[in-house]
Motif scaffolding. Sequence first.
Motif, PDB file in Angstrom:
ATOM      1  N   ILE A 167       0.848  -1.201   0.000  1.00 48.40           N
ATOM      2  CA  ILE A 167       0.000   0.000   0.000  1.00 48.40           C
ATOM      3  C   ILE A 167       0.882   1.249   0.000  1.00 48.40           C
ATOM      4  N   SER A 168       1.915   1.254   0.825  1.00 54.09           N
ATOM      5  CA  SER A 168       2.831   2.403   0.892  1.00 54.09           C
ATOM      6  C   SER A 168       3.496   2.663  -0.451  1.00 54.09           C
ATOM      7  N   SER A 169       3.939   1.610  -1.131  1.00 56.11           N
ATOM      8  CA  SER A 169       4.594   1.796  -2.432  1.00 56.11           C
ATOM      9  C   SER A 169       3.593   2.293  -3.481  1.00 56.11           C
ATOM     10  N   THR A 170       2.349   1.857  -3.379  1.00 54.91           N
ATOM     11  CA  THR A 170       1.308   2.353  -4.286  1.00 54.91           C
ATOM     12  C   THR A 170       1.109   3.850  -4.085  1.00 54.91           C
ATOM     13  N   ILE A 171       1.030   4.264  -2.844  1.00 57.00           N
ATOM     14  CA  ILE A 171       0.853   5.685  -2.524  1.00 57.00           C
ATOM     15  C   ILE A 171       2.014   6.500  -3.079  1.00 57.00           C
ATOM     16  N   GLN A 172       3.234   6.021  -2.897  1.00 63.13           N
ATOM     17  CA  GLN A 172       4.405   6.731  -3.413  1.00 63.13           C
ATOM     18  C   GLN A 172       4.375   6.802  -4.939  1.00 63.13           C
ATOM     19  N   GLU A 173       4.044   5.679  -5.583  1.00 66.15           N
ATOM     20  CA  GLU A 173       4.022   5.662  -7.046  1.00 66.15           C
ATOM     21  C   GLU A 173       2.960   6.606  -7.603  1.00 66.15           C
ATOM     22  N   GLU A 174       1.911   6.842  -6.827  1.00 64.51           N
ATOM     23  CA  GLU A 174       0.855   7.777  -7.237  1.00 64.51           C
ATOM     24  C   GLU A 174       1.183   9.218  -6.845  1.00 64.51           C
ATOM     25  N   ASN A 175       2.432   9.448  -6.426  1.00 67.91           N
ATOM     26  CA  ASN A 175       2.912  10.783  -6.056  1.00 67.91           C
ATOM     27  C   ASN A 175       2.114  11.410  -4.912  1.00 67.91           C
ATOM     28  N   CYS A 176       1.756  10.565  -3.961  1.00 64.84           N
ATOM     29  CA  CYS A 176       1.070  11.031  -2.764  1.00 64.84           C
ATOM     30  C   CYS A 176       1.937  10.699  -1.550  1.00 64.84           C
ATOM     31  N   ARG A 177       1.560  11.251  -0.408  1.00 72.72           N
ATOM     32  CA  ARG A 177       2.265  10.985   0.842  1.00 72.72           C
ATOM     33  C   ARG A 177       1.357  10.207   1.780  1.00 72.72           C
ATOM     34  N   GLU A 178       1.956   9.297   2.488  1.00 69.83           N
ATOM     35  CA  GLU A 178       1.207   8.456   3.415  1.00 69.83           C
ATOM     36  C   GLU A 178       0.993   9.166   4.739  1.00 69.83           C
ATOM     37  N   GLY A 179      -0.262   9.307   5.101  1.00 64.97           N
ATOM     38  CA  GLY A 179      -0.622   9.789   6.418  1.00 64.97           C
ATOM     39  C   GLY A 179      -1.128   8.604   7.217  1.00 64.97           C
ATOM     40  N   GLU A 180      -2.168   8.809   7.998  1.00 68.91           N
ATOM     41  CA  GLU A 180      -2.748   7.717   8.777  1.00 68.91           C
ATOM     42  C   GLU A 180      -3.911   7.102   8.006  1.00 68.91           C
ATOM     43  N   ILE A 181      -3.751   5.834   7.646  1.00 70.67           N
ATOM     44  CA  ILE A 181      -4.789   5.097   6.932  1.00 70.67           C
ATOM     45  C   ILE A 181      -5.149   3.877   7.772  1.00 70.67           C
ATOM     46  N   ILE A 182      -6.411   3.804   8.134  1.00 69.79           N
ATOM     47  CA  ILE A 182      -6.898   2.740   9.006  1.00 69.79           C
ATOM     48  C   ILE A 182      -7.828   1.839   8.202  1.00 69.79           C
ATOM     49  N   TYR A 183      -7.482   0.558   8.138  1.00 71.09           N
ATOM     50  CA  TYR A 183      -8.356  -0.449   7.531  1.00 71.09           C
ATOM     51  C   TYR A 183      -9.104  -1.161   8.644  1.00 71.09           C
ATOM     52  N   VAL A 184     -10.403  -1.350   8.449  1.00 71.25           N
ATOM     53  CA  VAL A 184     -11.228  -2.087   9.401  1.00 71.25           C
ATOM     54  C   VAL A 184     -11.949  -3.190   8.628  1.00 71.25           C
ATOM     55  N   PHE A 185     -11.645  -4.428   8.973  1.00 70.79           N
ATOM     56  CA  PHE A 185     -12.296  -5.580   8.352  1.00 70.79           C
ATOM     57  C   PHE A 185     -13.483  -5.960   9.229  1.00 70.79           C
TER      58      PHE A 185
END
Length: 135
Positions: free
Chosen positions: A22-40
């Motif tokens: 997920i982090s590499s996807t965010i970087q490749e999309e030229n965005c920065r990773e903040g707080e992302i919470i997944y809830v299953f």
Amino acid sequence: MISFNYETDFKLENEVHFSKWISSTIQEENCREGEIIYVFCSDDYLHKLNVDFLNHDTLTDIISFDYSVGKELHGEIYISVDRVKENASDFNVSFEDEIARVIIHGVLHYCGYKDKSDDEEKLMRSKEDYYLGIR
């Protein structure tokens, strides 16, 4: 920071691998990773959120609440494991592939991709397929 939370018995195998992907996807999309919470969660749990917050009385596989600020991504992504299992069966794909597609779908929304029109959905599917191919 990416975190995974559970409101069901399901547990994502290899959280570290998914987090890096997920982090590499965010970087490749030229965005920065903040707080992302997944809830299953279950269908019932997600249906209640859908009714209470979006006024939609339907089942869905994913709901995302986007709190991003510009290109810094923040949000909560709720995924119904029940719906993903049924969709995997309906689409004749493995549960693992379908859960990965839904996981990356949520973060692609935060990156700015939509799926309301046919053209938007086509681009979203193309992006999903690309990132699924490099996970």
